[in-house]
Design an enzyme around this catalytic site. Structure first.
Site, mmCIF file in Angstrom:
data_model
loop_
_atom_site.group_PDB
_atom_site.id
_atom_site.type_symbol
_atom_site.label_atom_id
_atom_site.label_comp_id
_atom_site.label_asym_id
_atom_site.label_seq_id
_atom_site.Cartn_x
_atom_site.Cartn_y
_atom_site.Cartn_z
ATOM 1 N N THR A 40 0.829 -1.204 0.000
ATOM 2 C CA THR A 40 0.000 0.000 0.000
ATOM 3 C C THR A 40 0.863 1.253 0.000
ATOM 4 O O THR A 40 2.037 1.219 0.351
ATOM 5 C CB THR A 40 -0.946 0.019 1.225
ATOM 6 N N ASP A 41 0.258 2.363 -0.392
ATOM 7 C CA ASP A 41 0.972 3.635 -0.439
ATOM 8 C C ASP A 41 0.508 4.541 0.705
ATOM 9 O O ASP A 41 -0.264 4.122 1.570
ATOM 10 C CB ASP A 41 0.804 4.304 -1.805
ATOM 11 N N ALA A 42 0.943 5.785 0.670
ATOM 12 C CA ALA A 42 0.615 6.738 1.739
ATOM 13 C C ALA A 42 -0.886 7.024 1.834
ATOM 14 O O ALA A 42 -1.366 7.478 2.862
ATOM 15 C CB ALA A 42 1.378 8.044 1.535
#
Length: 142
Positions: A15-17
């Site tokens: 996942t990203d930010a």
């Protein structure tokens, strides 16, 4: 039309930010489904490469419709879209396991059969057994 399916649980590092799956990870999941599809049809990628055949990606498309998030269980579907003696295309769908009809991602990948020198080869001549197995799977649209 039947699909080959693999299940993936979204890991935190995917996942990203924003808390959603980073877009490039969907391509990895396509590859997981494609190699599993190949194995399920009697030909592991390793065995194909040991015969001197490679199948690089030459084109890929992807449409993002809804995000997957950490710890989601997703189903990655794969099947042959088009088969020729030199080119092979797959199509993919990704959905949450608990919402199989809600499409998160769709895409295609196109590949070309090449030898170890990266010269295109006609699979129907280089490995007729593999070509026949792929042809049968394509007819069933699996």
């Amino acid at each position: 039309m039947s699909w080959h399916e693999v299940t993936v649980r979204v890991r935190y590092q995917e996942t990203d930010a924003m808390g959603v799956v980073y877009h490039g990870n969907y391509l990895t999941w396509f590859e997981i489904a494609r190699t599993d599809w190949t194995r399920a049809h009697g030909f592991a990628y390793r065995a194909i490469e040991e015969r001197g055949l490679l199948l690089p990606v030459v084109d890929i498309t992807i449409q993002y419709k809804h995000p997957a998030r950490y710890d989601d269980e997703v189903v990655v579907r794969c099947r042959i879209k088009e088969l020729g003696p030199v080119r092979l295309s797959f199509e993919y769908e990704i959905a949450r396991a608990d919402e199989p009809d809600r499409l998160l991602v769709a895409g295609t990948s196109t590949h070309v059969w090449v030898d170890r020198e990266w010269k295109p080869v006609r699979l129907s001549k280089a490995a007729p057994d593999i070509y026949e197995a792929l042809s049968q799977a394509a007819e069933r649209r699996e």
